[in-house]
Design a protein around this motif. Sequence first.
Motif, short mmCIF file in Angstrom:
data_model
loop_
_atom_site.label_atom_id
_atom_site.label_comp_id
_atom_site.label_asym_id
_atom_site.label_seq_id
_atom_site.Cartn_x
_atom_site.Cartn_y
_atom_site.Cartn_z
N MET A 1 23.53 51.06 0.32
CA MET A 1 22.46 50.46 1.12
C MET A 1 23.02 49.33 2.00
N LYS A 2 22.75 49.41 3.29
CA LYS A 2 23.25 48.37 4.20
C LYS A 2 22.24 47.23 4.29
N ILE A 3 22.74 46.01 4.27
CA ILE A 3 21.86 44.84 4.42
C ILE A 3 22.29 44.06 5.65
N ASN A 4 21.37 43.89 6.58
CA ASN A 4 21.63 43.04 7.75
C ASN A 4 21.29 41.61 7.39
N PHE A 5 22.19 40.69 7.70
CA PHE A 5 21.91 39.30 7.37
C PHE A 5 22.30 38.38 8.51
N PHE A 6 21.78 37.18 8.48
CA PHE A 6 22.13 36.12 9.44
C PHE A 6 22.55 34.92 8.62
N LYS A 7 23.63 34.26 9.03
CA LYS A 7 24.09 33.06 8.33
C LYS A 7 23.70 31.85 9.18
N TYR A 8 22.97 30.90 8.58
CA TYR A 8 22.56 29.66 9.24
C TYR A 8 23.10 28.47 8.46
N GLN A 9 23.19 27.33 9.13
CA GLN A 9 23.51 26.08 8.43
C GLN A 9 22.70 24.93 9.03
N GLY A 10 22.26 24.06 8.13
CA GLY A 10 21.53 22.85 8.55
C GLY A 10 22.26 21.66 7.98
N ALA A 11 23.02 20.95 8.83
CA ALA A 11 23.85 19.82 8.38
C ALA A 11 24.82 20.25 7.27
N GLY A 12 25.29 21.48 7.36
CA GLY A 12 26.30 21.96 6.42
C GLY A 12 25.74 22.57 5.15
N ASN A 13 24.43 22.54 4.96
CA ASN A 13 23.77 23.25 3.85
C ASN A 13 23.58 24.67 4.40
N ASP A 14 24.27 25.66 3.81
CA ASP A 14 24.32 26.97 4.48
C ASP A 14 23.58 28.07 3.71
N PHE A 15 23.03 28.99 4.49
CA PHE A 15 22.11 29.99 3.92
C PHE A 15 22.30 31.36 4.54
N ILE A 16 22.06 32.37 3.72
CA ILE A 16 21.97 33.75 4.21
C ILE A 16 20.49 34.02 4.45
N LEU A 17 20.16 34.53 5.63
CA LEU A 17 18.76 34.83 5.92
C LEU A 17 18.57 36.32 6.16
N ILE A 18 17.52 36.85 5.57
CA ILE A 18 17.26 38.29 5.70
C ILE A 18 15.83 38.50 6.20
N ASP A 19 15.73 39.28 7.28
CA ASP A 19 14.42 39.60 7.86
C ASP A 19 13.77 40.70 7.01
N HIS A 20 12.70 40.32 6.31
CA HIS A 20 12.00 41.29 5.46
C HIS A 20 10.56 41.43 5.94
N THR A 21 10.36 41.31 7.24
CA THR A 21 8.99 41.33 7.77
C THR A 21 8.42 42.75 7.86
N MET A 22 9.27 43.77 7.77
CA MET A 22 8.78 45.13 7.91
C MET A 22 8.35 45.75 6.57
N SER A 23 8.68 45.07 5.48
CA SER A 23 8.28 45.62 4.17
C SER A 23 8.06 44.48 3.18
N PRO A 24 7.16 44.69 2.19
CA PRO A 24 6.93 43.62 1.20
C PRO A 24 8.16 43.40 0.32
N LEU A 25 8.24 42.20 -0.25
CA LEU A 25 9.38 41.86 -1.09
C LEU A 25 9.11 42.35 -2.52
N GLU A 26 9.90 43.28 -2.99
CA GLU A 26 9.73 43.73 -4.37
C GLU A 26 11.10 44.08 -4.95
N ASN A 27 11.16 44.18 -6.26
CA ASN A 27 12.42 44.51 -6.96
C ASN A 27 13.60 43.65 -6.51
N ILE A 28 13.43 42.34 -6.63
CA ILE A 28 14.52 41.42 -6.26
C ILE A 28 15.70 41.62 -7.20
N ASP A 29 16.89 41.77 -6.64
CA ASP A 29 18.11 41.92 -7.43
C ASP A 29 18.84 40.57 -7.44
N ASN A 30 18.56 39.77 -8.48
CA ASN A 30 19.11 38.41 -8.53
C ASN A 30 20.64 38.39 -8.58
#
Length: 260
Positions: free
Chosen positions: A1-30
């Motif tokens: 399964m391919k996952i498209n992601f965007f990497k952002y940083q706010g004052a060096g606190n960095d995050f992976i962001l995933i656009d999940h607007t096309m489907s509800p969030l379910e079965n989170i794989d921690n």
Amino acid sequence: MKINFFKYQGAGNDFILIDHTMSPLENIDNSLIEQLCHRRFGVGADGLMFVTKHKDYDFEMHYFNADGNLGSMCGNGGRCIVAFAKHLGLIEKETNFLAVDGPHYARISENGEWVDLQMIDVNIINKDNEAYILNTGSPHYVALQSDLKNFDVFTEGKNIRYNNIYSEKGINVNFVEDKGDYLFVRTYERGVEDETYACGTGVTAVAMAMAKHKNQTGHIKTDIKVLGGDIKIEFDYDGNVFTNVFLCGPAKLVFEGEVE
Ligand SMILES: N[C@@H](CCC[C@H](N)C(=O)O)C(=O)O
């Protein structure tokens, strides 16, 4: 399964962001989140966020810490997700979105790289000996520390986070040095279990604790320096409640990518 992601940083606190607007969030794989955040085996980040649609708000923010667990509010993450929502075309100059601690208003600069994020009102500050304890969306411990540049934030922060009082629920541990014109802050973050370059709910807690410490009231503006840059905090304080709280700072796209 391919996952498209965007990497952002706010004052060096960095995050992976995933656009999940096309489907509800379910079965989170921690464990997948933990792996993606890993700095050797994954993309590397302090946390991961999903953006989903919400019927009453512009979008909803779902924040996970680097250990893969659902986090409480992340202030820098909140600023980055607003920049991401602008990038996706979900918002323009202002937004009202939903996060784990409730609704948030934010405004974003024309170039999309500076975000003023409204944080929750705070009316409880407790003391643990000389330290201040408060919740700005996430729980924080705030202690004054001299010569903070040379202080062992990792060891001392970890000792507090895992002591008998805080080990069960955890706490984010902030050390602050008053430099006169600004506050210098370093934070050991729960869920990352390390020092990060910035913590938005942390610097908000620090500015509030310092206002109380110095018996300041009125409209208070605080300049903060963290390892990853500069942040500004503004709020009104009547001696009991902090209102109109704004966390203001950079939120920048670093790169985008795809993982299999
Ligand atoms: N980096 C964050 C704080 C994130 C939440 C925290 N690690 C927790 O769950 O306790 C921020 O910018 O506020």
